[in-house]
Design a protein around this motif. Structure first.
Motif, PDB file in Angstrom:
ATOM      1  N   ALA A   1     -29.790 -22.898 -20.122  1.00 28.68           N
ATOM      2  CA  ALA A   1     -29.358 -23.514 -21.374  1.00 28.68           C
ATOM      3  C   ALA A   1     -30.470 -23.604 -22.409  1.00 28.68           C
ATOM      4  CB  ALA A   1     -28.799 -24.915 -21.106  1.00 28.68           C
ATOM      5  N   SER A   2     -31.681 -23.208 -22.029  1.00 26.99           N
ATOM      6  CA  SER A   2     -32.836 -23.341 -22.926  1.00 26.99           C
ATOM      7  C   SER A   2     -33.237 -21.984 -23.488  1.00 26.99           C
ATOM      8  CB  SER A   2     -34.014 -23.954 -22.164  1.00 26.99           C
ATOM      9  OG  SER A   2     -35.139 -24.077 -23.002  1.00 26.99           O
ATOM     10  N   PRO A   3     -33.346 -21.842 -24.813  1.00 23.20           N
ATOM     11  CA  PRO A   3     -33.725 -20.550 -25.399  1.00 23.20           C
ATOM     12  C   PRO A   3     -35.185 -20.209 -25.138  1.00 23.20           C
ATOM     13  CG  PRO A   3     -33.579 -22.218 -27.109  1.00 23.20           C
ATOM     14  CD  PRO A   3     -33.077 -22.855 -25.850  1.00 23.20           C
ATOM     15  N   PHE A   4     -35.483 -18.924 -25.072  1.00 21.59           N
ATOM     16  CA  PHE A   4     -36.828 -18.437 -24.781  1.00 21.59           C
ATOM     17  C   PHE A   4     -37.129 -17.267 -25.704  1.00 21.59           C
ATOM     18  CE2 PHE A   4     -39.867 -15.714 -22.591  1.00 21.59           C
ATOM     19  CZ  PHE A   4     -40.805 -16.622 -22.127  1.00 21.59           C
ATOM     20  N   GLY A   5     -38.324 -17.238 -26.287  1.00 22.27           N
ATOM     21  CA  GLY A   5     -38.737 -16.145 -27.160  1.00 22.27           C
ATOM     22  C   GLY A   5     -40.010 -16.513 -27.882  1.00 22.27           C
ATOM     23  N   GLY A   6     -40.540 -15.587 -28.695  1.00 25.43           N
ATOM     24  CA  GLY A   6     -41.855 -15.824 -29.266  1.00 25.43           C
ATOM     25  C   GLY A   6     -41.968 -15.555 -30.742  1.00 25.43           C
ATOM     26  N   TYR A   7     -43.206 -15.634 -31.197  1.00 27.75           N
ATOM     27  CA  TYR A   7     -43.600 -15.336 -32.565  1.00 27.75           C
ATOM     28  C   TYR A   7     -44.612 -14.191 -32.544  1.00 27.75           C
ATOM     29  CZ  TYR A   7     -41.857 -20.064 -33.646  1.00 27.75           C
ATOM     30  OH  TYR A   7     -41.090 -21.185 -33.788  1.00 27.75           O
ATOM     31  N   LYS A   8     -44.915 -13.694 -33.724  1.00 28.36           N
ATOM     32  CA  LYS A   8     -45.981 -12.696 -33.912  1.00 28.36           C
ATOM     33  C   LYS A   8     -45.785 -11.515 -32.961  1.00 28.36           C
ATOM     34  CE  LYS A   8     -49.287 -15.897 -33.506  1.00 28.36           C
ATOM     35  NZ  LYS A   8     -50.615 -16.544 -33.552  1.00 28.36           N
ATOM     36  N   GLU A   9     -46.831 -11.084 -32.270  1.00 28.23           N
ATOM     37  CA  GLU A   9     -46.729  -9.900 -31.422  1.00 28.23           C
ATOM     38  C   GLU A   9     -46.015 -10.182 -30.106  1.00 28.23           C
ATOM     39  OE1 GLU A   9     -50.285  -7.644 -30.885  1.00 28.23           O
ATOM     40  OE2 GLU A   9     -50.739  -7.558 -33.020  1.00 28.23           O
ATOM     41  N   SER A  10     -45.508 -11.391 -29.934  1.00 29.36           N
ATOM     42  CA  SER A  10     -44.689 -11.698 -28.763  1.00 29.36           C
ATOM     43  C   SER A  10     -43.216 -11.381 -29.005  1.00 29.36           C
ATOM     44  CB  SER A  10     -44.857 -13.165 -28.372  1.00 29.36           C
ATOM     45  OG  SER A  10     -46.147 -13.402 -27.848  1.00 29.36           O
ATOM     46  N   GLY A  11     -42.895 -10.856 -30.184  1.00 28.84           N
ATOM     47  CA  GLY A  11     -41.541 -10.396 -30.433  1.00 28.84           C
ATOM     48  C   GLY A  11     -40.720 -11.339 -31.285  1.00 28.84           C
ATOM     49  N   TYR A  12     -39.419 -11.095 -31.327  1.00 26.31           N
ATOM     50  CA  TYR A  12     -38.508 -11.919 -32.115  1.00 26.31           C
ATOM     51  C   TYR A  12     -37.135 -11.914 -31.478  1.00 26.31           C
ATOM     52  CZ  TYR A  12     -38.008  -7.211 -34.117  1.00 26.31           C
ATOM     53  OH  TYR A  12     -37.883  -5.856 -34.287  1.00 26.31           O
ATOM     54  N   GLY A  13     -36.362 -12.953 -31.806  1.00 30.98           N
ATOM     55  CA  GLY A  13     -35.085 -13.172 -31.157  1.00 30.98           C
ATOM     56  C   GLY A  13     -35.267 -14.134 -29.995  1.00 30.98           C
ATOM     57  N   ARG A  14     -34.169 -14.691 -29.518  1.00 32.91           N
ATOM     58  CA  ARG A  14     -34.195 -15.653 -28.425  1.00 32.91           C
ATOM     59  C   ARG A  14     -33.224 -15.240 -27.337  1.00 32.91           C
ATOM     60  NH1 ARG A  14     -38.118 -16.438 -30.594  1.00 32.91           N
ATOM     61  NH2 ARG A  14     -39.075 -18.365 -31.390  1.00 32.91           N
ATOM     62  N   GLU A  15     -33.622 -15.504 -26.095  1.00 36.24           N
ATOM     63  CA  GLU A  15     -32.753 -15.265 -24.947  1.00 36.24           C
ATOM     64  C   GLU A  15     -32.558 -16.580 -24.221  1.00 36.24           C
ATOM     65  OE1 GLU A  15     -33.231 -10.856 -23.395  1.00 36.24           O
ATOM     66  OE2 GLU A  15     -35.142 -11.923 -23.279  1.00 36.24           O
ATOM     67  N   GLY A  16     -31.347 -16.782 -23.693  1.00 34.01           N
ATOM     68  CA  GLY A  16     -31.034 -18.034 -23.035  1.00 34.01           C
ATOM     69  C   GLY A  16     -30.392 -19.013 -23.989  1.00 34.01           C
ATOM     70  N   GLY A  17     -29.592 -19.917 -23.432  1.00 32.05           N
ATOM     71  CA  GLY A  17     -28.970 -20.954 -24.233  1.00 32.05           C
ATOM     72  C   GLY A  17     -27.948 -20.420 -25.225  1.00 32.05           C
ATOM     73  N   ARG A  18     -27.489 -21.306 -26.080  1.00 31.04           N
ATOM     74  CA  ARG A  18     -26.566 -20.924 -27.141  1.00 31.04           C
ATOM     75  C   ARG A  18     -27.198 -19.883 -28.054  1.00 31.04           C
ATOM     76  NH1 ARG A  18     -26.026 -22.221 -32.349  1.00 31.04           N
ATOM     77  NH2 ARG A  18     -27.847 -23.568 -32.237  1.00 31.04           N
ATOM     78  N   HIS A  19     -28.518 -20.024 -28.291  1.00 33.53           N
ATOM     79  CA  HIS A  19     -29.221 -19.073 -29.167  1.00 33.53           C
ATOM     80  C   HIS A  19     -29.162 -17.651 -28.618  1.00 33.53           C
ATOM     81  CE1 HIS A  19     -30.879 -23.085 -29.822  1.00 33.53           C
ATOM     82  NE2 HIS A  19     -31.252 -22.698 -31.017  1.00 33.53           N
ATOM     83  N   GLY A  20     -29.111 -17.522 -27.292  1.00 33.77           N
ATOM     84  CA  GLY A  20     -29.092 -16.191 -26.696  1.00 33.77           C
ATOM     85  C   GLY A  20     -27.811 -15.422 -26.950  1.00 33.77           C
ATOM     86  N   LEU A  21     -26.766 -16.123 -27.377  1.00 30.57           N
ATOM     87  CA  LEU A  21     -25.511 -15.447 -27.711  1.00 30.57           C
ATOM     88  C   LEU A  21     -25.582 -14.743 -29.064  1.00 30.57           C
ATOM     89  CD1 LEU A  21     -23.008 -18.227 -26.637  1.00 30.57           C
ATOM     90  CD2 LEU A  21     -23.168 -15.956 -25.598  1.00 30.57           C
ATOM     91  N   GLU A  22     -26.394 -15.289 -29.965  1.00 27.73           N
ATOM     92  CA  GLU A  22     -26.406 -14.806 -31.349  1.00 27.73           C
ATOM     93  C   GLU A  22     -26.742 -13.325 -31.431  1.00 27.73           C
ATOM     94  OE1 GLU A  22     -28.227 -16.011 -35.725  1.00 27.73           O
ATOM     95  OE2 GLU A  22     -29.075 -16.909 -33.918  1.00 27.73           O
ATOM     96  N   ALA A  23     -27.671 -12.864 -30.578  1.00 26.55           N
ATOM     97  CA  ALA A  23     -28.093 -11.462 -30.617  1.00 26.55           C
ATOM     98  C   ALA A  23     -26.978 -10.515 -30.209  1.00 26.55           C
ATOM     99  CB  ALA A  23     -29.305 -11.264 -29.722  1.00 26.55           C
TER     100      ALA A  23
END
Length: 474
Positions: free
Chosen positions: A448-470
């Protein structure tokens, strides 16, 4: 120190076939090119695996397109949910088999595969099964629509878990999938294809194409792919971003990291040391969000370092299938060479290297848990992702200095804060440029918790409600 008798998990529960083909349109097809996957703990050949060519990737994408248009996207969400629930239950039923196979193919300790990886895999499918008929309530509009065919490329450090992170939300949202696992760890993805058959998932909804970089390139650049999701190195992520630039494809990237694990003077030291060990030595350091930079407040530096060395002396390195093992094998000869090279550079640049007494097996790919002290922010070991059981130790005096040093990196995936003050945790979290900030813990994940980064760690989120958006056209 206790002496532990070996407690090996039996391999007999796993039936590894001599060779595997490609899973396309619900059926197994023979590939034109083949390679071998090996057990990194002893270099034993486990199986021969097909590597998909451009034409075979094309067949998989066409199958996914047909399944998307004719079956999956038009199926009511509650019906899609039934398939996801069924997959989750089968994963639980075959959990021991999957855990053993993951440790054999990847090299990670069976305790981690059994207690962390596989339970989280099932949890992700259960979680997204619950979303399948509630997409209109996810905050992305009243009637969000699926995108189409998702081309997904996953790494070798968490083969089955990364598959779940990618496939579960894609299917819940109504998309179909062509997934390429890493060339060194394809076996659990291929067993997952069998699970899809067992769950009677409609043909073409999930397709598994194994192979190396050429296969991945053919997949992400295919004109029939609507959405690309990649987890792996920043270098490959850049190449994928260039490949899809100017196209209509949606893209999410979850790339490398160089996380700071920050210990303040008022932190519970014993608890913090356990978090430090978990942060960098879990899965042999093959973790994109690993706490590979330890920042310790000067006033407790000596105490933390002494306690850390005592704890590291108790880590058991060896057979991944032994339930007593803490640190398993490095995944490949190539990765072992990178770890060795960057560690030697650390010594050459003036940092002090220390490892506990550790007898490594003669065969296989092994590296002892290692810490470097006397590290500055200019050292390569403090700036480059080593992706192994190697920890760089730095110091700081004030919270502001800790933030400055933690953010002094091209990456921005995760961070950890250890302190007794809740207000300080919130103050730090507000200033750290990291997608995930753990408070008095590290490497904790939840579907249920989103995971993802900034800068050279990428963009977008996986997991949680946020992971559906992609995976939704919003």
């Amino acid at each position: 120190m206790f002496e532990y008798a070996p407690a090996p998990e039996s391999r007999s529960i796993v039936d590894i076939k001599p060779s595997y083909g490609l899973f396309v349109d619900g059926q197994w097809i023979d590939g034109q090119v083949r390679d071998k996957t090996v057990n990194p703990a002893n270099e034993e050949v486990l199986a021969e695996v097909a590597w998909a060519t451009e034409s075979e990737v094309d067949a998989a994408v066409r199958a996914a397109r047909a399944a998307y248009e004719n079956v999956w996207s038009t199926m009511p969400g509650r019906e899609r949910a039934k398939y996801l629930f069924r997959i989750a239950r089968i994963i639980q039923e075959r959990a021991r088999e999957l855990a053993v196979l993951e440790s054999l193919d990847n090299g990670k300790p069976i305790r981690e595969s059994r207690d962390v990886d596989v339970p989280l895999v099932a949890a992700h499918f259960f979680y997204y099964a619950g979303w399948a008929d509630k997409l209109g309530y996810a905050g992305f509009g009243a009637s969000p629509r699926p995108i189409g065919v998702a081309g997904q490329v996953i790494p070798w450090n968490f083969p089955l878990l990364m598959l779940a992170w990618k496939i579960a939300p894609a299917l819940a949202a109504g998309n179909t999938v062509v997934l390429k696992p890493a060339e060194t760890t394809p076996l659990t993805a291929l067993v997952f294809a069998e699970i899809c058959q067992e769950a009677e998932l409609p043909p073409g909804v999930v397709n598994i194409v194994t192979g190396a970089g050429e296969t991945g390139h053919a997949l992400v650049s295919h004109p029939g792919v609507d959405k690309v999701a990649f987890t792996g190195s920043t270098e490959v992520g850049r190449a994928i971003a260039r490949a899809v630039a100017g196209s209509r494809k949606k893209l999410t990237l979850e790339l490398g990291g160089k996380a700071a694990n920050i210990v303040f003077e008022d932190a519970p030291i014993d608890q913090a040391v356990e978090g430090i060990v978990n942060g960098i030595f879990f899965n042999q350091g093959h973790v994109c969000c690993a706490g590979s930079r330890l920042l310790v407040q000067e006033s407790v530096y000596d105490e933390v370092l002494a306690s850390l060395k005592r704890r590291m002396a108790l880590l058991r390195v060896g057979d991944p299938l032994d339930k007593n093992t803490d640190i398993g094998a490095i995944n490949s000869a190539a990765q072992l060479e990178r770890i060795r090279t960057l560690s030697e550079i650390g010594s050459e640049e003036g940092a002090s290297r220390w490892s506990p007494p550790c007898e490594l097996p003669e065969r296989g790919f092994w590296f002892a848990p290692t810490i470097f002290t006397g590290v500055t922010q200019a050292h390569r070991i403090a700036r480059e992702e080593i992706f192994g059981p190697v920890l760089s130790v730095l110091t700081f005096r004030t919270p502001a200095e800790a933030v400055e040093k933690a953010n002094n990196t091209p990456y921005g995936l995760s961070a950890g804060v250890w302190t007794d003050k809740g207000s300080r945790i919130l103050w730090m979290a507000d200033r750290l440029r990291a997608g995930v900030v753990w408070a008095n813990t590290f490497n904790k994940f939840d579907p249920a918790s989103p995971f993802g980064g900034y800068k050279e760690s990428g963009y977008g989120r996986e997991g949680g409600r946020h992971g559906l958006e992609a995976y939704l056209d919003v």
